[in-house]
Design a protein around this motif. Structure first.
Motif, PDB file in Angstrom:
ATOM      1  N   ALA A 106       6.654 -17.988   9.058  1.00  0.00           N
ATOM      2  CA  ALA A 106       6.781 -18.814  10.374  1.00  0.00           C
ATOM      3  C   ALA A 106       5.316 -18.961  11.162  1.00  0.00           C
ATOM      4  O   ALA A 106       5.184 -19.953  11.666  1.00  0.00           O
ATOM      5  CB  ALA A 106       7.588 -17.662  11.536  1.00  0.00           C
ATOM      6  N   GLU A 107       4.561 -17.972  10.843  1.00  0.00           N
ATOM      7  CA  GLU A 107       3.064 -18.182  10.915  1.00  0.00           C
ATOM      8  C   GLU A 107       2.465 -19.283  10.459  1.00  0.00           C
ATOM      9  O   GLU A 107       1.857 -19.938  11.005  1.00  0.00           O
ATOM     10  CB  GLU A 107       2.184 -16.781  10.796  1.00  0.00           C
ATOM     11  CG  GLU A 107       2.645 -15.692  11.931  1.00  0.00           C
ATOM     12  CD  GLU A 107       1.511 -14.506  11.976  1.00  0.00           C
ATOM     13  OE1 GLU A 107       0.414 -14.732  12.322  1.00  0.00           O
ATOM     14  OE2 GLU A 107       2.021 -13.496  11.383  1.00  0.00           O
ATOM     15  N   LEU A 108       2.716 -19.431   9.166  1.00  0.00           N
ATOM     16  CA  LEU A 108       2.260 -20.619   8.295  1.00  0.00           C
ATOM     17  C   LEU A 108       2.624 -21.887   9.093  1.00  0.00           C
ATOM     18  O   LEU A 108       1.661 -22.602   9.169  1.00  0.00           O
ATOM     19  CB  LEU A 108       2.597 -20.330   6.902  1.00  0.00           C
ATOM     20  CG  LEU A 108       2.326 -21.380   6.101  1.00  0.00           C
ATOM     21  CD1 LEU A 108       0.734 -21.491   5.920  1.00  0.00           C
ATOM     22  CD2 LEU A 108       2.633 -21.330   4.609  1.00  0.00           C
ATOM     23  N   ASP A 109       3.958 -22.028   9.190  1.00  0.00           N
ATOM     24  CA  ASP A 109       4.491 -23.157   9.785  1.00  0.00           C
ATOM     25  C   ASP A 109       3.885 -23.539  11.099  1.00  0.00           C
ATOM     26  O   ASP A 109       3.403 -24.744  11.410  1.00  0.00           O
ATOM     27  CB  ASP A 109       6.022 -23.030   9.919  1.00  0.00           C
ATOM     28  CG  ASP A 109       6.979 -22.915   8.699  1.00  0.00           C
ATOM     29  OD1 ASP A 109       6.216 -23.470   7.791  1.00  0.00           O
ATOM     30  OD2 ASP A 109       8.033 -22.688   8.741  1.00  0.00           O
ATOM     31  N   ARG A 110       3.496 -22.466  11.845  1.00  0.00           N
ATOM     32  CA  ARG A 110       2.737 -22.558  13.191  1.00  0.00           C
ATOM     33  C   ARG A 110       1.525 -23.211  13.161  1.00  0.00           C
ATOM     34  O   ARG A 110       0.980 -24.040  13.764  1.00  0.00           O
ATOM     35  CB  ARG A 110       2.923 -21.396  13.937  1.00  0.00           C
ATOM     36  CG  ARG A 110       2.464 -21.433  15.351  1.00  0.00           C
ATOM     37  CD  ARG A 110       2.541 -20.497  16.192  1.00  0.00           C
ATOM     38  NE  ARG A 110       2.261 -19.275  15.781  1.00  0.00           N
ATOM     39  CZ  ARG A 110       0.894 -18.374  15.845  1.00  0.00           C
ATOM     40  NH1 ARG A 110       0.075 -18.859  16.549  1.00  0.00           N
ATOM     41  NH2 ARG A 110       0.927 -17.347  15.385  1.00  0.00           N
ATOM     42  N   LEU A 119       0.174 -24.464  10.346  1.00  0.00           N
ATOM     43  CA  LEU A 119      -0.050 -25.996   9.707  1.00  0.00           C
ATOM     44  C   LEU A 119       0.410 -26.937  10.638  1.00  0.00           C
ATOM     45  O   LEU A 119       0.077 -28.169  10.609  1.00  0.00           O
ATOM     46  CB  LEU A 119       1.008 -26.101   8.604  1.00  0.00           C
ATOM     47  CG  LEU A 119       0.403 -25.212   7.257  1.00  0.00           C
ATOM     48  CD1 LEU A 119       1.545 -25.319   6.118  1.00  0.00           C
ATOM     49  CD2 LEU A 119      -0.833 -25.647   6.718  1.00  0.00           C
ATOM     50  N   GLY A 120       1.469 -26.630  11.441  1.00  0.00           N
ATOM     51  CA  GLY A 120       2.021 -27.852  12.573  1.00  0.00           C
ATOM     52  C   GLY A 120       0.948 -27.899  13.613  1.00  0.00           C
ATOM     53  O   GLY A 120       0.865 -29.007  14.216  1.00  0.00           O
ATOM     54  N   GLU A 121       0.079 -27.045  14.007  1.00  0.00           N
ATOM     55  CA  GLU A 121      -0.958 -27.290  14.981  1.00  0.00           C
ATOM     56  C   GLU A 121      -2.122 -27.943  14.514  1.00  0.00           C
ATOM     57  O   GLU A 121      -3.003 -28.343  15.182  1.00  0.00           O
ATOM     58  CB  GLU A 121      -1.285 -25.826  15.712  1.00  0.00           C
ATOM     59  CG  GLU A 121      -2.255 -24.893  14.783  1.00  0.00           C
ATOM     60  CD  GLU A 121      -2.651 -23.500  15.381  1.00  0.00           C
ATOM     61  OE1 GLU A 121      -1.791 -23.193  16.323  1.00  0.00           O
ATOM     62  OE2 GLU A 121      -3.543 -22.948  14.938  1.00  0.00           O
ATOM     63  N   TYR A 122      -2.197 -28.103  13.243  1.00  0.00           N
ATOM     64  CA  TYR A 122      -3.197 -28.600  12.762  1.00  0.00           C
ATOM     65  C   TYR A 122      -3.513 -29.975  12.966  1.00  0.00           C
ATOM     66  O   TYR A 122      -2.498 -30.782  12.401  1.00  0.00           O
ATOM     67  CB  TYR A 122      -3.563 -28.248  11.087  1.00  0.00           C
ATOM     68  CG  TYR A 122      -4.872 -28.466  10.475  1.00  0.00           C
ATOM     69  CD1 TYR A 122      -6.101 -27.765  10.818  1.00  0.00           C
ATOM     70  CD2 TYR A 122      -5.013 -29.531   9.607  1.00  0.00           C
ATOM     71  CE1 TYR A 122      -7.299 -28.316  10.253  1.00  0.00           C
ATOM     72  CE2 TYR A 122      -6.215 -29.960   9.174  1.00  0.00           C
ATOM     73  CZ  TYR A 122      -7.413 -29.270   9.305  1.00  0.00           C
ATOM     74  OH  TYR A 122      -8.658 -29.415   8.837  1.00  0.00           O
ATOM     75  N   PRO A 123      -4.612 -30.520  13.485  1.00  0.00           N
ATOM     76  CA  PRO A 123      -4.708 -32.218  13.783  1.00  0.00           C
ATOM     77  C   PRO A 123      -4.826 -32.884  12.476  1.00  0.00           C
ATOM     78  O   PRO A 123      -5.671 -32.560  11.804  1.00  0.00           O
ATOM     79  CB  PRO A 123      -5.518 -32.221  14.742  1.00  0.00           C
ATOM     80  CG  PRO A 123      -6.558 -31.015  14.506  1.00  0.00           C
ATOM     81  CD  PRO A 123      -5.749 -29.850  13.862  1.00  0.00           C
TER      82      PRO A 123
END
Length: 554
Positions: free
Chosen positions: A281-285, A287-291
């Motif tokens: 879940a942390e990885l998804d977060r 990667l998701g926040e990376y512009p």
């Protein structure tokens, strides 16, 4: 304020208070040392000034972040910054109190120094070409961001036995030099989807070691868990009494490869069983926040026709991207140095001619990506006006050097000074046209210089690597000399260079290197790289030719 920003603010406040505690005599220099190192601050030379290291995860910087670095460089660092072989930026000649406000200015631009030094996960490096060239499997820089954020305030970070270096590459050309990292990740795509081959226990220093393959494939969802497993084994089992034996490569040597890999396997299974869902879940977060990197609004393509100087620069300092109409531009920095004003102007050029970003490289340069073909002539002209249009990036005059004894308290010799001598000799020589012809005939070529055996200049993995040492002459006076290695490199079949039998006085090294370069050009087979040339000819032959140009080889 976000949780990450809040934690960063707390770290800065604690650092400011620790400086005051130190000045009040409440903590000793030995107690203060890890506290300042944890915020990226080294004592410089005679411990009267300080160096600030700035982390640049994956090498990626926005123009606004480059402006912030330019501001602090101008205000506190005598106007000069240095790019390192770990894609960091270093500033010198600082008072310890100045580093607090300096770090606060950087933090406002989302630039951090936490963990830039000390026994931490250091700056996470990545290929500066990730995502824009054909042989890149996929863009690994979002994963460099995820790993950075995951370990920034990890409970084991800043408490490791020694520093720990992580690099990610998207192709077998290995621009991030994963084979000399404590942990290296190579992008792969299989029937199981995206993921990474994982290499461990590489490193240079006085006893270099190429990394060992741990897992041929780890699924993308497990990459943070795999990194965490390696860190946990290192934290638990690494050497804590003798710092000279505290890098993870020594743990592998002590346990043996089979037992070392078994411990990693067991720890990964444990991490996944206990925290697998949370870490995914942390990885998804992260990667998701990376512009995402965006192309500029200007239309790509167009003409790029200039004069002879432009043509040479375009040939040696730019490459076509997979995205049609765009090019990657290397801004060559002599010996990794750049002024505050040049950084400020480069930030403006990134906005006006690129996509508003730059990337640092482990060859101590900047690159601009997504530069429209039609912008190249104007960009070259603008770079010329600020002294940043030198051609031949990646060639023999594009020398890598650690800061050396001009700045570092560990260094033995002034590696940047000798690097400048070599550059001058190869660029000018007795005949400028002849020198230019030699540089262009050689093509891609790496010279790397370290001012001591610690190999911050990565001399072990260069076409020609130089290590500084002091040698006592017949008159009893010690003078700077260099030992040389040839035929090293990263990428496919990574190899430590072969040592030449002799030590060359500092002032003689330019002639020796020029002689070796001419020998290579004259004797190489068609298409033969220098590493292949060394393997065929042997270090003895190359040393004989090179040292014949010197008058006092010991």
């Amino acid at each position: 304020m976000s949780d990450a920003a809040s934690r960063m603010q707390t770290a800065l406040d604690e650092y400011a208070e620790n400086i005051q505690r130190f000045k009040r005599g409440e903590i000793t220099p030995d107690q203060f040392r890890p506290l300042r190192l944890g915020m990226g601050v080294y004592a410089q030379l005679a411990h009267v000034k300080n160096m600030q290291r700035i982390k640049v995860p994956g090498g990626r910087m926005t123009a606004a972040q480059l402006d912030a670095v330019a501001e602090v460089t101008e205000r506190w660092a005598l106007g000069l910054a240095h790019i390192t072989t770990r894609q960091d930026i270093q500033l010198h000649h600082l008072e310890i109190e100045e580093t607090v406000e300096l770090q606060r200015v950087l933090a406002k631009a989302d630039v951090t120094t936490v963990g830039a030094c000390a026994d931490t996960v250091r700056n996470v490096t990545a290929s500066h070409l990730a995502g824009v060239v054909e042989d890149e499997v996929f863009d690994v820089t979002p994963h460099a961001h995820a790993i950075t954020q995951y370990f920034l305030f990890h409970p084991h970070n800043r408490k490791l036995p020694r520093k720990f270096k992580i690099g990610l590459s998207g192709s077998t050309r290995d621009h991030a030099q994963i084979m000399i990292n404590d942990l290296g990740l190579l992008a792969r795509v299989t029937d199981a989807g995206r993921g990474f081959a994982v290499y461990v226990a590489g490193g240079l220093g006085s006893t270099p070691e190429m990394a060992h393959l741990w897992r041929d494939f780890v699924p993308e969802r497990d990459v943070l868990a795999a990194c965490d497993a390696v860190i946990r084994v290192f934290w638990r089992d690494g050497e804590r009494k003798n710092r000279k034996k505290a890098r993870i490569k020594f743990l592998l040597r002590k346990l043996g490869e089979a037992e070392f890999m078994k411990r990693l396997d067991d720890e990964l299974a444990k991490v996944k069983a206990e925290e697998g869902a949370k870490i995914e879940a942390e990885l998804d977060r992260y990667l998701g926040e990376y512009p995402n990197e965006e192309a500029p609004s200007s239309v790509p393509g167009g003409e790029a026709i200039g004069d002879a100087a432009f043509a040479r620069w375009k040939r040696t300092n730019t490459i076509a991207q997979t995205q049609p109409g765009y090019r990657v531009v290397t801004v060559k920095l002599p010996l990794g140095d750049i002024t505050a004003e040049q950084m400020r102007r480069l930030a403006a050029l990134a906005r006006g001619h690129g996509n508003g970003e730059v990337r640092t490289t482990n060859t101590q340069n900047f690159v601009m990506r997504f530069v429209p073909e039609g912008n190249l002539v104007a960009l070259h002209r603008a770079l010329s006006q600020i002294g940043l249009a030198e051609p031949d990036a990646g060639h023999i005059t594009d020398i890598v050097a650690c800061p050396g004894a001009d700045y570092c308290s560990l260094a033995i010799t002034k590696s940047m000074g000798v690097g400048a001598r070599v550059r001058e000799h190869l660029s000018e020589g007795g005949n400028r046209a002849e020198a230019d012809d030699l540089v262009q005939q050689i093509g891609a070529f790496e010279i790397k210089i370290s001012g001591c055996p610690n190999s911050c200049g990565q001399h072990h993995v260069a076409d020609i690597g130089m290590t500084g040492l002091m040698v006592k002459g017949k008159d009893g006076v010690e003078r700077p000399h260099y030992s040389l290695r040839v035929g090293g490199g990263c990428g496919p079949d990574a190899k430590i260079g072969d040592r030449l039998d002799g030590r060359v006085p500092e002032e003689e090294t330019p002639k020796v290197i020029a002689a070796i370069a001419r020998h290579y050009v004259q004797e190489r087979a068609e298409g033969e790289s220098f590493r292949e040339f060394v393997a065929r000819k042997g270090a003895g032959d190359i040393g004989r030719i090179g040292f014949a140009a010197a008058t006092d080889v010991i």
